[in-house]
Scaffold this motif. Structure first.
Motif, PDB file in Angstrom:
ATOM      1  N   LEU A  70       3.801  -2.114  -8.149  1.00 39.78           N
ATOM      2  CA  LEU A  70       2.867  -2.310  -7.228  1.00 39.78           C
ATOM      3  C   LEU A  70       1.587  -3.193  -7.574  1.00 39.78           C
ATOM      4  O   LEU A  70       0.966  -3.929  -6.772  1.00 39.78           O
ATOM      5  N   LYS A  73      -1.811  -4.154  -5.657  1.00 38.49           N
ATOM      6  CA  LYS A  73      -1.996  -3.117  -4.420  1.00 38.49           C
ATOM      7  C   LYS A  73      -2.010  -1.730  -4.881  1.00 38.49           C
ATOM      8  O   LYS A  73      -2.437  -1.048  -3.860  1.00 38.49           O
ATOM      9  N   LEU A  77      -4.117   2.220  -2.852  1.00 41.31           N
ATOM     10  CA  LEU A  77      -3.570   3.582  -2.251  1.00 41.31           C
ATOM     11  C   LEU A  77      -4.425   4.597  -2.866  1.00 41.31           C
ATOM     12  O   LEU A  77      -4.994   4.587  -3.951  1.00 41.31           O
ATOM     13  N   HIS A  85       4.640   7.632  -1.765  1.00 42.37           N
ATOM     14  CA  HIS A  85       5.511   6.197  -1.979  1.00 42.37           C
ATOM     15  C   HIS A  85       6.428   6.420  -3.400  1.00 42.37           C
ATOM     16  O   HIS A  85       7.657   5.984  -3.171  1.00 42.37           O
ATOM     17  N   PHE A 129       3.209  -9.968  -1.351  1.00 40.31           N
ATOM     18  CA  PHE A 129       3.456  -8.981  -1.682  1.00 40.31           C
ATOM     19  C   PHE A 129       4.691  -8.959  -2.636  1.00 40.31           C
ATOM     20  O   PHE A 129       5.173  -8.149  -3.206  1.00 40.31           O
ATOM     21  N   PHE A 138       0.440  -0.374   3.379  1.00 39.62           N
ATOM     22  CA  PHE A 138       0.016  -1.355   2.624  1.00 39.62           C
ATOM     23  C   PHE A 138      -0.973  -2.108   3.278  1.00 39.62           C
ATOM     24  O   PHE A 138      -1.648  -2.974   2.585  1.00 39.62           O
ATOM     25  N   MET A 143      -6.761  -4.650   1.887  1.00 43.32           N
ATOM     26  CA  MET A 143      -5.612  -5.737   1.707  1.00 43.32           C
ATOM     27  C   MET A 143      -5.846  -7.077   2.281  1.00 43.32           C
ATOM     28  O   MET A 143      -5.608  -8.078   1.866  1.00 43.32           O
TER      29      MET A 143
END
Length: 149
Positions: A70, A73, A77, A85, A129, A138, A143
């Motif tokens: 990840l 990223k 979260l 996830h 990504f 996401f 982001m």
């Protein structure tokens, strides 16, 4: 970290072994497929069964690899989203697949120029990504701000 919660004793005398996940100083538990009896536990409810210990170690390694994948990223979260996830729950819509379907619709309508613009954005998101599968969860305002840079 594996965890047996004493208040999760089932009617059949078993406990579900859970894995504790901590992210941004918030704890949550991931269920596993493993159930243990009192014989497989110490008095302090820690595991004695080496087979289950090995199975859990493999699962924790899998989760750690996914968290590493990840990368940046992860900061977008919260702990519940990360837990879901990792558990494979509510992955939601694959945004890249949605893009492909929308681009195909544009092409069928003869809108090649618009389709080409969308292909550029789609490819840019795949590069960002580093994956052909991107869950909608996401795509957040944070982001998009980082993506824009």
């Amino acid at each position: 970290m594996r965890k047996i919660l004493p208040h999760h004793l089932k009617a059949d005398g078993t406990y579900n072994v859970k894995i504790r996940l901590t992210h941004k100083r918030v704890k949550r538990y991931l269920n596993t497929k493993h159930f243990v009896t009192q014989k497989q536990l110490t008095k302090k409810l820690t595991l004695r069964d080496p087979f289950i210990e090995q199975q859990l170690l493999s699962l924790v390694i899998k989760y750690r690899l996914e968290i590493s994948r990840l990368d940046e990223k992860l900061e977008f979260l919260n702990v519940d989203q990360l837990r879901d996830h990792l558990a494979g729950i509510n992955e939601g819509i694959n945004f890249i697949q949605f893009c492909d379907e929308y681009i195909e619709t544009l092409r069928k309508q003869g809108r090649e120029g618009s389709a080409a613009n969308h292909v550029t954005v789609r490819n840019s998101l795949v590069d960002y990504f580093q994956s052909q599968k991107v869950s909608v969860m996401f795509i957040t305002s944070s982001m998009l701000t980082n993506y824009e840079k």
